[in-house]
Motif scaffolding. Structure first.
Motif, PDB file in Angstrom:
ATOM      1  N   THR A 281       0.765  -1.159   0.051  1.00 12.82           N
ATOM      2  CA  THR A 281      -0.039  -0.096  -0.127  1.00 12.82           C
ATOM      3  C   THR A 281       0.642   1.598  -0.233  1.00 12.82           C
ATOM      4  O   THR A 281       1.873   1.262   1.082  1.00 12.82           O
ATOM      5  N   ALA A 282       0.245   1.875  -1.282  1.00 11.01           N
ATOM      6  CA  ALA A 282       0.973   3.253  -0.422  1.00 11.01           C
ATOM      7  C   ALA A 282       0.207   4.212  -0.624  1.00 11.01           C
ATOM      8  O   ALA A 282      -0.884   4.604  -1.216  1.00 11.01           O
ATOM      9  N   HIS A 283       0.145   5.097   0.657  1.00  9.78           N
ATOM     10  CA  HIS A 283      -0.439   5.957   1.136  1.00  9.78           C
ATOM     11  C   HIS A 283      -0.288   7.340   1.230  1.00  9.78           C
ATOM     12  O   HIS A 283       0.614   7.790   1.477  1.00  9.78           O
ATOM     13  N   THR A 284      -0.897   8.298   0.638  1.00 11.37           N
ATOM     14  CA  THR A 284      -0.480   9.864   0.317  1.00 11.37           C
ATOM     15  C   THR A 284      -1.392  10.525   1.168  1.00 11.37           C
ATOM     16  O   THR A 284      -2.826  10.929   0.953  1.00 11.37           O
ATOM     17  N   VAL A 285      -1.080  11.413   2.108  1.00 10.31           N
ATOM     18  CA  VAL A 285      -2.255  12.716   2.972  1.00 10.31           C
ATOM     19  C   VAL A 285      -1.918  13.884   1.278  1.00 10.31           C
ATOM     20  O   VAL A 285      -0.864  14.503   1.419  1.00 10.31           O
ATOM     21  N   PHE A 286      -3.075  14.818   1.616  1.00  9.09           N
ATOM     22  CA  PHE A 286      -3.111  15.515   0.479  1.00  9.09           C
ATOM     23  C   PHE A 286      -3.594  16.986   1.457  1.00  9.09           C
ATOM     24  O   PHE A 286      -5.085  16.670   2.550  1.00  9.09           O
ATOM     25  N   LYS A 287      -3.486  17.517   1.518  1.00  6.65           N
ATOM     26  CA  LYS A 287      -3.796  19.391   2.487  1.00  6.65           C
ATOM     27  C   LYS A 287      -5.262  19.672   1.125  1.00  6.65           C
ATOM     28  O   LYS A 287      -5.996  20.059   1.829  1.00  6.65           O
ATOM     29  N   ALA A 288      -5.112  19.315  -0.184  1.00  6.53           N
ATOM     30  CA  ALA A 288      -6.459  19.643  -0.540  1.00  6.53           C
ATOM     31  C   ALA A 288      -7.999  18.726  -0.249  1.00  6.53           C
ATOM     32  O   ALA A 288      -7.315  18.028   0.378  1.00  6.53           O
ATOM     33  N   GLY A 289      -8.722  19.477  -0.615  1.00  6.43           N
ATOM     34  CA  GLY A 289      -9.833  18.611  -0.147  1.00  6.43           C
ATOM     35  C   GLY A 289     -10.355  17.673  -1.427  1.00  6.43           C
ATOM     36  O   GLY A 289      -9.487  17.346  -1.936  1.00  6.43           O
ATOM     37  N   ILE A 290     -11.038  16.493  -0.556  1.00  9.23           N
ATOM     38  CA  ILE A 290     -11.081  15.616  -1.283  1.00  9.23           C
ATOM     39  C   ILE A 290     -12.215  15.232  -2.314  1.00  9.23           C
ATOM     40  O   ILE A 290     -11.430  14.722  -3.086  1.00  9.23           O
ATOM     41  N   ASP A 291     -12.661  16.514  -2.871  1.00 12.16           N
ATOM     42  CA  ASP A 291     -13.017  16.243  -4.439  1.00 12.16           C
ATOM     43  C   ASP A 291     -12.247  16.617  -4.693  1.00 12.16           C
ATOM     44  O   ASP A 291     -12.337  16.171  -6.182  1.00 12.16           O
ATOM     45  N   ARG A 292     -11.535  17.559  -4.546  1.00 10.81           N
ATOM     46  CA  ARG A 292      -9.649  17.630  -5.544  1.00 10.81           C
ATOM     47  C   ARG A 292      -9.282  16.572  -5.987  1.00 10.81           C
ATOM     48  O   ARG A 292      -9.091  16.285  -6.825  1.00 10.81           O
ATOM     49  N   VAL A 293      -9.007  15.691  -4.542  1.00 12.16           N
ATOM     50  CA  VAL A 293      -8.096  14.906  -4.902  1.00 12.16           C
ATOM     51  C   VAL A 293      -9.162  13.612  -6.111  1.00 12.16           C
ATOM     52  O   VAL A 293      -8.121  13.332  -6.455  1.00 12.16           O
ATOM     53  N   ARG A 294     -10.483  13.486  -5.889  1.00 12.76           N
ATOM     54  CA  ARG A 294     -10.757  12.755  -6.411  1.00 12.76           C
ATOM     55  C   ARG A 294     -10.959  12.937  -7.884  1.00 12.76           C
ATOM     56  O   ARG A 294     -10.504  11.937  -8.522  1.00 12.76           O
ATOM     57  N   ALA A 295     -10.916  14.132  -7.791  1.00 17.17           N
ATOM     58  CA  ALA A 295     -11.142  14.651  -9.325  1.00 17.17           C
ATOM     59  C   ALA A 295      -9.802  14.308 -10.082  1.00 17.17           C
ATOM     60  O   ALA A 295      -9.950  14.075 -10.913  1.00 17.17           O
ATOM     61  N   ALA A 296      -8.851  14.682  -9.735  1.00 14.19           N
ATOM     62  CA  ALA A 296      -7.626  14.322 -10.047  1.00 14.19           C
ATOM     63  C   ALA A 296      -6.969  13.341 -10.167  1.00 14.19           C
ATOM     64  O   ALA A 296      -6.337  12.317 -11.349  1.00 14.19           O
ATOM     65  N   ALA A 297      -7.511  11.830  -9.022  1.00 12.41           N
ATOM     66  CA  ALA A 297      -7.588  10.829  -9.493  1.00 12.41           C
ATOM     67  C   ALA A 297      -8.668   9.915 -10.970  1.00 12.41           C
ATOM     68  O   ALA A 297      -7.933   8.870 -11.381  1.00 12.41           O
ATOM     69  N   GLU A 298      -9.095  10.110 -10.884  1.00  9.27           N
ATOM     70  CA  GLU A 298     -10.406  10.079 -12.321  1.00  9.27           C
ATOM     71  C   GLU A 298      -9.828   9.960 -13.594  1.00  9.27           C
ATOM     72  O   GLU A 298      -9.617   9.829 -13.589  1.00  9.27           O
ATOM     73  N   LYS A 299      -9.201  11.970 -13.150  1.00 10.84           N
ATOM     74  CA  LYS A 299      -8.900  12.370 -14.534  1.00 10.84           C
ATOM     75  C   LYS A 299      -7.535  11.064 -14.903  1.00 10.84           C
ATOM     76  O   LYS A 299      -8.025  11.270 -16.165  1.00 10.84           O
ATOM     77  N   ARG A 300      -6.776  10.984 -13.738  1.00 15.81           N
ATOM     78  CA  ARG A 300      -5.444  10.795 -14.191  1.00 15.81           C
ATOM     79  C   ARG A 300      -5.660   8.782 -14.157  1.00 15.81           C
ATOM     80  O   ARG A 300      -4.795   8.233 -14.953  1.00 15.81           O
ATOM     81  N   ARG A 301      -5.628   8.380 -12.841  1.00 11.81           N
ATOM     82  CA  ARG A 301      -6.649   7.116 -13.478  1.00 11.81           C
ATOM     83  C   ARG A 301      -7.578   6.512 -14.398  1.00 11.81           C
ATOM     84  O   ARG A 301      -7.395   5.539 -14.971  1.00 11.81           O
ATOM     85  N   GLY A 302      -7.898   7.364 -14.963  1.00  8.40           N
ATOM     86  CA  GLY A 302      -9.206   6.816 -15.923  1.00  8.40           C
ATOM     87  C   GLY A 302     -10.705   5.754 -15.445  1.00  8.40           C
ATOM     88  O   GLY A 302     -10.996   5.271 -15.812  1.00  8.40           O
ATOM     89  N   GLY A 303     -10.621   6.169 -14.074  1.00 11.97           N
ATOM     90  CA  GLY A 303     -11.883   5.246 -13.823  1.00 11.97           C
ATOM     91  C   GLY A 303     -12.725   6.401 -13.080  1.00 11.97           C
ATOM     92  O   GLY A 303     -12.195   6.991 -12.624  1.00 11.97           O
ATOM     93  N   VAL A 304     -13.271   5.566 -11.639  1.00 16.57           N
ATOM     94  CA  VAL A 304     -14.619   6.833 -11.395  1.00 16.57           C
ATOM     95  C   VAL A 304     -14.129   6.202  -9.819  1.00 16.57           C
ATOM     96  O   VAL A 304     -14.499   4.404  -9.503  1.00 16.57           O
ATOM     97  N   PHE A 305     -14.018   6.934  -9.149  1.00 17.20           N
ATOM     98  CA  PHE A 305     -14.915   5.616  -7.644  1.00 17.20           C
ATOM     99  C   PHE A 305     -16.498   5.879  -7.061  1.00 17.20           C
ATOM    100  O   PHE A 305     -17.255   6.588  -7.503  1.00 17.20           O
TER     101      PHE A 305
END
Length: 292
Positions: free
Chosen positions: A92-116
């Motif tokens: 497991t790689a675990h990363t903490v961001f100060k950004a809000g959860i909506d920003r992280v979710r949008a960034a991950a969905e855009k770059r990984r091509g999936g949907v949470f």
């Protein structure tokens, strides 16, 4: 000379193609093959970017780090990260961001091509194709920081998933006996300790002793089984130990003492074998519970 130069160029290209991705790609869930390497392998790369602490526990290893400067993951600044190798073979790689959860979710969905998809009370999960189980887990801490985990499940974790264990549930497996032969079809249930009614159940076939109960919330349970038919004596079989010393009116005192089974999230409790027979359990345990 020209031939040698071409061969050297091809070799360099092959080496480059096989080189592991940067640490930021591992933390951003872009390279699960590199993530699956031992934690010790990552220490050198992590030490170049962050101040890290290595933790060793029985069957597991973890590297906890705080970046010394800006560390870009998914186009966002990471404030801390960790890499963990678990005893079940998961990485497991675990990363903490100060950004809000909506920003992280949008960034991950855009770059990984999936949907949470929602998971649990306030978390999200994205499952990715590929060998084994690969997923992204996203949640938010009480301080407002967002947490992203890239998980490459090991063989034991994949087995737990098949059994019905996940981030908020556990599972149990065992075998059931009965005083008569063949063993009739049985309803096997995990009944919460202290609950008046309700439980999580599975059905077995005739003369088939093995059972699995999945999707059980963490907690303490009694595990009991009732025949689906032909039970004039009111037999109930249970996970229990032999009678030794027993307080008055203690549940299960007729032929033994009911054992408590603790269920943990993501884990499968094996070896829960129902071998003792009871006929005078308290009313709420003498008959099958209403399934939840």
């Amino acid at each position: 000379m020209k031939t040698i130069a071409i061969l050297l160029a091809l070799a360099a290209g092959a080496a480059s193609a096989q080189a592991p991705a940067p640490l930021a790609d591992v933390l951003g869930c872009a390279d699960f093959d590199t993530l699956a390497r031992p934690v010790l392998w990552h220490e050198g790369a992590a030490a170049q970017l962050a101040d890290c602490k290595s933790l060793r526990r029985e069957g597991s290893a973890e590297l906890e780090c705080r970046p010394r400067g800006k560390l870009d993951v998914l186009g966002l600044a990471a404030s801390e990260f960790s890499l963990r190798e678990s005893s079940d073979g998961s990485h497991t790689a675990h990363t903490v961001f100060k950004a809000g959860i909506d920003r992280v979710r949008a960034a991950a969905e855009k770059r990984r091509g999936g949907v949470f998809e929602p998971e649990g009370a306030d978390g999200y999960v994205m499952r990715l194709p590929g060998p084994g189980e690969r997923r992204l887990e996203l949640g938010q801490r009480e301080d407002g920081a967002s947490e992203l985990a890239c998980v490459a499940a090991g063989p034991q974790a994949a087995d737990a998933t098949r059994a019905g264990a996940d981030a908020t549930h556990g599972a149990l497996r065992g075998r059931v006996t009965f005083p008569t032969r063949p063993i009739p079809p049985m309803r096997v249930c995990a009944v919460p300790v202290g609950a008046a009614r309700g439980g999580w159940c599975a059905l077995t076939g005739e003369d088939i002793p093995g059972f699995t109960i999945g999707a059980i919330p963490p907690g303490e349970y009694y595990v009991l089984a009732w025949p689906e038919r032909d039970n004039p004596n009111g037999f109930v079989v249970a996970y229990a130990r032999a009678l030794e010393r027993c307080a008055p009116n203690q549940p299960g005192c007729a032929g033994g003492i009911l054992e408590r089974v603790y269920i943990r999230a993501r884990q499968v409790r094996d070896g829960v074998d129902l071998t003792r027979t009871f006929t005078d359990l308290p009313p709420h345990l003498a008959r099958p519970p209403d399934p939840r």
